[in-house]
Design a protein around this motif. Structure first.
Motif, PDB file in Angstrom:
ATOM      1  N   LEU A 142       0.838  -1.193   0.000  1.00 37.63           N
ATOM      2  CA  LEU A 142       0.000   0.000   0.000  1.00 37.63           C
ATOM      3  C   LEU A 142       0.880   1.253   0.000  1.00 37.63           C
ATOM      4  O   LEU A 142       2.010   1.235   0.489  1.00 37.63           O
ATOM      5  N   THR A 143       0.363   2.330  -0.555  1.00 36.26           N
ATOM      6  CA  THR A 143       1.119   3.590  -0.546  1.00 36.26           C
ATOM      7  C   THR A 143       1.287   4.121   0.873  1.00 36.26           C
ATOM      8  O   THR A 143       2.248   4.836   1.176  1.00 36.26           O
ATOM      9  N   LYS A 144       0.351   3.725   1.767  1.00 35.26           N
ATOM     10  CA  LYS A 144       0.431   4.136   3.170  1.00 35.26           C
ATOM     11  C   LYS A 144      -0.156   3.012   4.021  1.00 35.26           C
ATOM     12  O   LYS A 144      -1.279   2.578   3.785  1.00 35.26           O
ATOM     13  N   PRO A 145       0.571   2.515   5.003  1.00 39.29           N
ATOM     14  CA  PRO A 145       0.039   1.460   5.875  1.00 39.29           C
ATOM     15  C   PRO A 145      -1.234   1.931   6.585  1.00 39.29           C
ATOM     16  O   PRO A 145      -1.301   3.068   7.069  1.00 39.29           O
ATOM     17  N   ILE A 146      -2.227   1.049   6.654  1.00 38.37           N
ATOM     18  CA  ILE A 146      -3.486   1.365   7.343  1.00 38.37           C
ATOM     19  C   ILE A 146      -3.978   0.115   8.061  1.00 38.37           C
ATOM     20  O   ILE A 146      -3.429  -0.967   7.894  1.00 38.37           O
ATOM     21  N   SER A 147      -5.024   0.254   8.829  1.00 35.97           N
ATOM     22  CA  SER A 147      -5.559  -0.896   9.559  1.00 35.97           C
ATOM     23  C   SER A 147      -6.319  -1.815   8.610  1.00 35.97           C
ATOM     24  O   SER A 147      -6.760  -1.413   7.521  1.00 35.97           O
ATOM     25  N   VAL A 148      -6.495  -3.048   9.033  1.00 38.07           N
ATOM     26  CA  VAL A 148      -7.267  -4.021   8.245  1.00 38.07           C
ATOM     27  C   VAL A 148      -8.670  -3.485   7.991  1.00 38.07           C
ATOM     28  O   VAL A 148      -9.186  -3.546   6.869  1.00 38.07           O
ATOM     29  N   LEU A 149      -9.298  -2.955   9.023  1.00 38.55           N
ATOM     30  CA  LEU A 149     -10.657  -2.445   8.897  1.00 38.55           C
ATOM     31  C   LEU A 149     -10.729  -1.289   7.904  1.00 38.55           C
ATOM     32  O   LEU A 149     -11.625  -1.246   7.041  1.00 38.55           O
ATOM     33  N   LYS A 150      -9.791  -0.350   8.002  1.00 41.31           N
ATOM     34  CA  LYS A 150      -9.811   0.793   7.083  1.00 41.31           C
ATOM     35  C   LYS A 150      -9.526   0.353   5.641  1.00 41.31           C
ATOM     36  O   LYS A 150     -10.070   0.926   4.696  1.00 41.31           O
ATOM     37  N   LEU A 151      -8.696  -0.676   5.471  1.00 44.91           N
ATOM     38  CA  LEU A 151      -8.454  -1.212   4.130  1.00 44.91           C
ATOM     39  C   LEU A 151      -9.744  -1.795   3.569  1.00 44.91           C
ATOM     40  O   LEU A 151     -10.081  -1.558   2.402  1.00 44.91           O
ATOM     41  N   ALA A 152     -10.466  -2.533   4.392  1.00 44.70           N
ATOM     42  CA  ALA A 152     -11.737  -3.109   3.940  1.00 44.70           C
ATOM     43  C   ALA A 152     -12.714  -2.009   3.534  1.00 44.70           C
ATOM     44  O   ALA A 152     -13.396  -2.106   2.504  1.00 44.70           O
ATOM     45  N   GLN A 153     -12.779  -0.953   4.333  1.00 42.42           N
ATOM     46  CA  GLN A 153     -13.670   0.166   4.020  1.00 42.42           C
ATOM     47  C   GLN A 153     -13.239   0.861   2.732  1.00 42.42           C
ATOM     48  O   GLN A 153     -14.084   1.279   1.922  1.00 42.42           O
TER      49      GLN A 153
END
Length: 265
Positions: A142-153
């Protein structure tokens, strides 16, 4: 220059060889006559009655689909059966149908490249190889690491989904390395584990497979099968490129029908 169906199929199969399809996948020529001239091409994810009517209305003579028209042989030709009626309508209007399914999934560029690019993944590489050493999946960061939940959203927004399924015991974990295989590819989750992805994205995950994924500590996002509709525009662009490069007299359109059978309520 006017072309016939076989010339278009030759280009498709050079791009996505039939030798790369998965065993028992009914990919390839589906219905029609490859000796007939082709002037109007329709690209589609699925071949359903509404898509066939769209093709008839647009005077299409060649449908290029991702999902095969014929998954199971017809047991009779009773036209009261909607599937048989669809075959009859295609034949009546001299519409040839060709499908490129799992061979397009493995092609480069192909389905999983397009999906990875749609997610803006960087440093895209291959994973999940078939018995011949041909890669099916793609992984990247990803261009910026994010949480699993935010990725799903984010995926829900990116593909304009009304719902998806999240399989994870660690929804707030920060993730970066993502693996994706379009369609029904839950059985490849061991390859995702081996590739050490943080999240595996694929559709149609089975209930018991989901339990196995959780037990293995893998987070999985199941956005369904219909995100493969990205095929329509991508295949249209590729055929238009071929037409321009080779001087073909060809009009290419992508289906405007939504063939997702599911509604989330």
């Amino acid at each position: 220059m006017q072309i016939i169906g076989q010339q278009l199929v030759d280009k498709i199969e050079h791009w996505a060889p039939l030798a790369h399809k998965m065993p028992h996948d009914p990919t390839g020529m589906q219905l029609g006559d490859l000796r007939r001239p082709v002037k109007h091409v329709l690209t589609t994810l699925d071949v359903r009655p509404e898509v066939v009517q769209e093709a008839i209305n647009q005077q299409v003579d060649f449908i290029f689909a991702h999902h095969p028209l014929v998954f199971r042989p017809a047991r009779n030709l009773d036209l009261a059966n909607p599937q048989n009626k669809m075959y009859a309508d295609l034949l009546k209007h001299n519409i040839t149908v060709y499908a490129a399914h799992t061979n397009i999934d493995k092609a480069n560029p192909g389905m999983n490249d397009w999906l990875a690019q749609a997610l803006n993944l960087r440093d895209i590489k291959s994973f999940a190889y078939d018995q011949n050493g041909v890669a099916l999946g793609r992984l990247g960061t990803l261009t910026k690491p994010i949480s699993v939940l935010k990725l799903a959203q984010s995926i829900k927004r990116q593909f304009a989904l009304t719902g998806l399924r999240l399989i994870s015991n660690q929804q707030q974990a920060i993730v970066e390395k993502i693996g994706i295989i379009g369609g029904d590819a839950g059985k490849f989750y061991p390859a995702a584990l081996k590739a050490q992805v943080d999240v595996f994205i694929t559709g149609d995950v089975y209930y018991h497979t989901a339990h196995d994924m959780l037990a293995a500590g893998l987070s999985v996002i199941d956005p369904g099968h219909h995100i493969e509709a990205i095929f329509k525009q991508q295949a249209q662009a590729i055929i238009e490129h071929w037409a321009k490069a080779n001087g073909w007299e060809l009009t290419v359109i992508s289906s405007q029908c939504n063939t997702d059978p599911f509604t989330y309520i």
